[in-house]
Structures are given as C-alpha cells and as structure tokens.
Design an enzyme around this catalytic site. Structure first.
Site, PDB file in Angstrom:
ATOM      1  N   ASP A  11       0.863  -1.197   0.000  1.00 13.93           N
ATOM      2  CA  ASP A  11       0.000   0.000   0.000  1.00 13.93           C
ATOM      3  C   ASP A  11       0.889   1.233   0.000  1.00 13.93           C
ATOM      4  OD1 ASP A  11      -2.412   1.525   0.165  1.00 13.93           O
ATOM      5  OD2 ASP A  11      -1.989   1.884   2.272  1.00 13.93           O
ATOM      6  N   SER A  12       0.284   2.372  -0.298  1.00 14.33           N
ATOM      7  CA  SER A  12       1.046   3.620  -0.251  1.00 14.33           C
ATOM      8  C   SER A  12       1.434   3.955   1.187  1.00 14.33           C
ATOM      9  CB  SER A  12       0.202   4.748  -0.831  1.00 14.33           C
ATOM     10  OG  SER A  12      -1.046   4.805  -0.173  1.00 14.33           O
ATOM     11  N   TYR A  43      -0.663   8.531  -2.761  1.00 13.14           N
ATOM     12  CA  TYR A  43      -0.693   8.178  -4.176  1.00 13.14           C
ATOM     13  C   TYR A  43      -1.939   8.776  -4.849  1.00 13.14           C
ATOM     14  CZ  TYR A  43       2.909   4.464  -3.875  1.00 13.14           C
ATOM     15  OH  TYR A  43       4.070   3.757  -3.745  1.00 13.14           O
ATOM     16  N   GLY A  44      -2.967   9.014  -4.052  1.00 14.69           N
ATOM     17  CA  GLY A  44      -4.279   9.388  -4.592  1.00 14.69           C
ATOM     18  C   GLY A  44      -4.302  10.688  -5.360  1.00 14.69           C
ATOM     19  N   CYS A  74      -3.669  -1.093  -2.157  1.00  8.69           N
ATOM     20  CA  CYS A  74      -3.982   0.312  -2.421  1.00  8.69           C
ATOM     21  C   CYS A  74      -4.936   0.416  -3.626  1.00  8.69           C
ATOM     22  CB  CYS A  74      -2.670   1.033  -2.735  1.00  8.69           C
ATOM     23  SG  CYS A  74      -2.874   2.754  -3.165  1.00  8.69           S
ATOM     24  N   GLU A 154      -6.015   8.907   8.900  1.00 10.09           N
ATOM     25  CA  GLU A 154      -4.608   8.916   9.349  1.00 10.09           C
ATOM     26  C   GLU A 154      -4.508   9.573  10.728  1.00 10.09           C
ATOM     27  OE1 GLU A 154      -1.281   8.589   7.695  1.00 10.09           O
ATOM     28  OE2 GLU A 154      -2.189   7.288   6.201  1.00 10.09           O
ATOM     29  N   CYS A 185     -11.289   3.047  -1.123  1.00 12.82           N
ATOM     30  CA  CYS A 185      -9.993   3.534  -0.666  1.00 12.82           C
ATOM     31  C   CYS A 185      -9.644   2.777   0.606  1.00 12.82           C
ATOM     32  CB  CYS A 185     -10.078   5.036  -0.390  1.00 12.82           C
ATOM     33  SG  CYS A 185      -8.597   5.695   0.392  1.00 12.82           S
ATOM     34  N   THR A 186      -8.379   2.437   0.747  1.00 14.47           N
ATOM     35  CA  THR A 186      -7.938   1.637   1.901  1.00 14.47           C
ATOM     36  C   THR A 186      -8.366   2.211   3.249  1.00 14.47           C
ATOM     37  OG1 THR A 186      -5.896   2.901   1.720  1.00 14.47           O
ATOM     38  CG2 THR A 186      -5.864   0.640   0.886  1.00 14.47           C
ATOM     39  N   HIS A 187      -8.360   3.539   3.354  1.00  8.92           N
ATOM     40  CA  HIS A 187      -8.590   4.166   4.657  1.00  8.92           C
ATOM     41  C   HIS A 187     -10.059   4.213   5.081  1.00  8.92           C
ATOM     42  CE1 HIS A 187      -4.584   5.526   3.817  1.00  8.92           C
ATOM     43  NE2 HIS A 187      -4.502   6.204   4.940  1.00  8.92           N
TER      44      HIS A 187
HETATM   45  N1  DGL Z   1      -4.014   3.825  -0.322  1.00  8.88           N
HETATM   46  C1  DGL Z   1      -4.705   4.847  -1.063  1.00  8.88           C
HETATM   47  C2  DGL Z   1      -5.917   4.222  -1.769  1.00  8.88           C
HETATM   48  O1  DGL Z   1      -6.451   3.215  -1.369  1.00  8.88           O
HETATM   49  C3  DGL Z   1      -5.146   5.988  -0.169  1.00  8.88           C
HETATM   50  C4  DGL Z   1      -3.990   6.817   0.355  1.00  8.88           C
HETATM   51  C5  DGL Z   1      -3.199   7.511  -0.741  1.00  8.88           C
HETATM   52  O2  DGL Z   1      -3.733   8.426  -1.399  1.00  8.88           O
HETATM   53  O3  DGL Z   1      -2.042   7.128  -0.926  1.00  8.88           O
HETATM   54  O4  DGL Z   1      -6.360   4.749  -2.763  1.00  8.88           O
END
Ligand code: DGL
Length: 283
Positions: A11-12, A43-44, A74, A154, A185-187
């Site tokens: 993941d990022s 990364y988004g 991710c 976060e 999205c992961t979060h």
């Molecule tokens: N891990 C990214 C996703 O699931 C979210 C965090 C990021 O923007 O890096 O899209």
C-alpha cells in the site's frame, strides 16, 4: 515459488492495513510481508505514470523478498498500475482490490445505483465505473473523490463531530439515489461507522478488504500454494519512511502493538528516460 513463501501486501502507507487485517483473519497460517510506501504517500493525488513507477518498484522489492503472491491493497495503485505490473514484473502473481469490490457492489445493489467513494486518482481512472458496467450494464455509478477522508483516518479522527461534518459534506454531493456505497480507498473502512450513521438505513456499505481476502484465499488454493504450516503465520512490516509513525498509526488500525515488527527499507524508483529528460530541462 514454494507454498511456504510469504504473501506480499503493498500500500502507499498505513491504510492497506485494513486489507492486511482481513487477510490475516482469513489466512491465519500464512506469513505476510507488508510494504507501506510512507515516503511517497499519498498516491491518490498523483499521476498514473508516477503511481505505476512506485508500484513496480515496490513489487520488485517484495519479489526480492521471495513472496509467492502480491496483494496490491492500495485502490489507487490497483486502479493505475496493474498493467504495468504485468508488463514489468511478469513472473509475480498478483491481485488488486478493485475487481472484488466492484463484484461485491453489483451483488449488493438492488436498484442498480451505486456510489463509490475514492481518491482523486481512482476517480480519474474511471475503473470502478468500467468494472461495474462490465458486470451490470444498466447500472448507474457515481464516483466521488474524497481526499480529506484519508487525512481524517490517518489522524485517527474516525468518529465525532469533525468526522461527521466532513463525511456528511461529501455524502451530500452524491446526486444518484444509491442503495450501495463502495468504500473505494484503503482508509475508508475506518470511517464506516460514521458513514453507517449518516446513510439511509437501506444503503449497503461495501468494503473491498474482506472480499479481496476471500479472493486471495481462493487463488492460493487454486494454485495449490496455501501454507501448510500448523503454527500461526508471521508478519513483518516494511516502510519507506518514519517507522515509528507507522507503528503508532498501525496500532490504531489493528488494535494491537506492531512496533517490534516494523522496519525501514529503501525503495529505488526507476525513472523512464523521457521523465528524467524533462526533469533535467526544468532544472
Ligand atoms: N491507499 C490509497 C488508496 O487506497 C489511499 C492513500 C493515498 O492516497 O495514498 O487509494
């Protein structure tokens, strides 16, 4: 690759721990190496080309650690970089999180109207819309970029006034009469309780973590590479910046201490010649 080799999860940053948590539960005897590219997060908000380069370099590093399978946890990397992985790391089997999430959404919806919350990059890729239409051509899909939700998760502000205000404001932007809300999205699974509270009771919330874990279990079984060990699997966490921060946030995500398992790693990113040239020109 032997069945005893670990599974890589990429993941990022720390958000992919929501996917790791589901994998750990579904596959208790597997060993995992998690890689969070905390130096380059988020990364988004980055371009497809940049996300491809970062993802390929992460996969190369994990391949050197002899993983037997890569889970791209991710969403943004899954949206932009799976073709690059196939091209540049062809010997490494992998899966992303989007196909399973789209499939689960199509199964969940009754009225065919689906809302997807994601990062700007995932929305720009249009991938959830394409995959959902591929499975259900009469579906109506609205994707919404919710960058602020990454920061909320976060920060650990997953409930309370602030979370409700921000999430409420995003949800108001949805114009489709959705009965299914995809957390793309992961979060976002960390914010699911507030979303549940703010959405109409008939709305089903789909989180790709658990469906991806089941898909990985099926893939490993089909390939005959599930780990035969009887003891509980081991975990290690690699990050490209600030391991202490990752350990602190990771504890919030997982509800357990991981500090003794987190280590710093370097990640060399290969820059294609045209990008190097344009950087030189700017300099
Ligand atoms: N891990 C990214 C996703 O699931 C979210 C965090 C990021 O923007 O890096 O899209």
């Amino acid at each position: 690759m032997s069945s005893q080799n670990p599974i890589g999860v990429f993941d990022s940053g720390v958000g992919g721990l929501t996917v790791y948590r589901a994998l750990r539960e579904a596959l208790p005897h597997e060993d995992f190496i998690y890689l969070g590219d905390t130096a380059r997060l988020p990364y988004g908000t980055k371009s497809k080309e940049t996300v491809e380069r970062y993802t390929v370099s992460a996969a190369q590093l994990l391949r050197e650690k002899e993983i037997k399978f890569l889970v791209v946890a991710c969403n943004t990397a899954s949206a932009h970089a799976l073709e690059a992985l196939q091209r540049d790391v062809p010997d490494l089997p992998y899966c992303g999180v989007i196909a399973a999430g789209a499939e689960a959404a199509v199964k969940a919806t009754k009225n065919g109207r689906i809302a997807v919350l994601a990062t700007e990059g995932t929305v720009r890729s249009g991938i959830y819309t394409d995959m959902i239409y591929g499975l259900r051509p009469d579906a109506e899909v609205q994707m919404l970029a919710c960058n602020l939700l990454v920061a909320l998760a976060e920060e650990g502000w997953c409930e309370g006034e602030e979370a409700e205000a921000v999430i409420g404001r995003y949800l108001k932007r949805l114009t489709v009469d959705y009965d299914t809300l995809v957390l793309g999205c992961t979060h976002f699974p960390l914010l699911a309780p507030v979303m549940r509270k703010l959405c109409a009771p008939h709305v089903r919330i789909v989180d790709s973590a658990s469906v991806t874990a089941r898909a990985v279990m099926d893939l490993l079984t089909a390939r005959g590479v599930t780990n035969p060990q009887e003891q509980a699997g081991r975990d290690s966490f690699l990050v490209t910046d600030l391991p202490e921060r990752f350990a602190r946030l990771g504890k919030n995500f997982l509800g357990r201490e991981i500090a003794d398992k987190v280590a710093l790693t370097g990640l060399s990113v290969f820059y294609p010649i045209n990008i190097t040239n344009s950087l030189n020109r700017v300099a």
